[in-house]
Design an enzyme around this catalytic site. Sequence first.
Site, PDB file in Angstrom:
ATOM      1  N   GLY A  46       0.835  -1.196   0.000  1.00  0.00           N
ATOM      2  CA  GLY A  46       0.000   0.000   0.000  1.00  0.00           C
ATOM      3  C   GLY A  46       0.873   1.250   0.000  1.00  0.00           C
ATOM      4  N   GLN A  51       2.937   9.902   1.985  1.00  0.00           N
ATOM      5  CA  GLN A  51       4.282   9.322   2.001  1.00  0.00           C
ATOM      6  C   GLN A  51       5.161   9.818   0.860  1.00  0.00           C
ATOM      7  OE1 GLN A  51       2.473   5.168   2.437  1.00  0.00           O
ATOM      8  NE2 GLN A  51       4.429   4.907   3.459  1.00  0.00           N
ATOM      9  N   CYS A  91       6.186  -0.485   7.343  1.00  0.00           N
ATOM     10  CA  CYS A  91       5.811   0.725   6.613  1.00  0.00           C
ATOM     11  C   CYS A  91       6.986   1.176   5.755  1.00  0.00           C
ATOM     12  CB  CYS A  91       5.429   1.826   7.605  1.00  0.00           C
ATOM     13  SG  CYS A  91       4.911   3.357   6.812  1.00  0.00           S
ATOM     14  N   LEU A  92       6.699   1.547   4.523  1.00  0.00           N
ATOM     15  CA  LEU A  92       7.770   2.027   3.636  1.00  0.00           C
ATOM     16  C   LEU A  92       8.408   3.301   4.184  1.00  0.00           C
ATOM     17  CD1 LEU A  92       6.069   1.474   0.143  1.00  0.00           C
ATOM     18  CD2 LEU A  92       7.838   0.058   1.229  1.00  0.00           C
ATOM     19  N   HIS A 133      -4.207   1.374   8.021  1.00  0.00           N
ATOM     20  CA  HIS A 133      -2.824   1.889   8.005  1.00  0.00           C
ATOM     21  C   HIS A 133      -2.692   3.068   7.033  1.00  0.00           C
ATOM     22  CE1 HIS A 133       1.723   1.010   7.908  1.00  0.00           C
ATOM     23  NE2 HIS A 133       1.559   1.793   6.863  1.00  0.00           N
ATOM     24  N   GLU A 134      -3.292   2.927   5.844  1.00  0.00           N
ATOM     25  CA  GLU A 134      -3.158   3.983   4.824  1.00  0.00           C
ATOM     26  C   GLU A 134      -3.961   5.233   5.181  1.00  0.00           C
ATOM     27  OE1 GLU A 134      -0.826   3.485   3.038  1.00  0.00           O
ATOM     28  OE2 GLU A 134      -0.662   1.311   3.003  1.00  0.00           O
ATOM     29  N   HIS A 137      -2.079   7.328   7.484  1.00  0.00           N
ATOM     30  CA  HIS A 137      -1.099   8.194   6.808  1.00  0.00           C
ATOM     31  C   HIS A 137      -1.740   9.497   6.350  1.00  0.00           C
ATOM     32  CE1 HIS A 137       2.608   5.930   6.591  1.00  0.00           C
ATOM     33  NE2 HIS A 137       2.040   4.870   6.037  1.00  0.00           N
TER      34      HIS A 137
END
Length: 186
Positions: A46, A51, A91-92, A133-134, A137
């Site tokens: 994702g 991000q 997480c990226l 999670h997204e 963000h």
Amino acid sequence: MAILKVLHFPDERLRLKGVTIEEIDSEIASLAENMLETMYLEGGIGLAATQVNIQKRIVVIDLSENKDDPLILINPKISKLEGKEITQEGCLSVPEYFDNVERAKNIEYNYETLNKKTIVAKAEGLLAICIQHEIDHLDGKLFIDYLSPLKRNRLRKKINKQKIDLARSDNFKSIPERNGPFNKIL
Ligand code: GNR
Ligand code: NI
């Protein structure tokens, strides 16, 4: 298409909130394409616009094995949270760190598509986790915000140490143009 740069914690821009997308146009379509390309390259399941330093409420997800089933969620919103589940997350924007997070097990959510349709849906399992999670963000929140203060402190120390180590090794990089054969700077 283009690869976008993914911000890393503790970059303060990860704390900015995305604004609602009012006009779903070709600019949003190409942003979604670029986010997908970036997510696939980085090996994530994702990616939220926050991000990649874009403060707009758009998220891409692909949970498929062959990375050929992308989901593009515009203005995603959760309308119902049910049950609890603990999953290991990564997480990226927090590279090489994984930890358990408790989230809702089942969700109901809605979003708009690139074709300007409103979709209402339910999710469970990894998709439910990923959507939570997204959307976090998009609200400036990271999964590490849910960790205990002890774990967060440990993580902060680890990242500070990495930063110091990186600065040290940069000092040892050779600059042949300037230094000829004597190219070590201390
Ligand atoms: O690639 C990712 N894996 C992942 C695993 C468990 C829970 C959430 C995620 S999302 C993450 C990609 C990412 O950072 N999205 O914001
Ligand atoms: Ni993430």
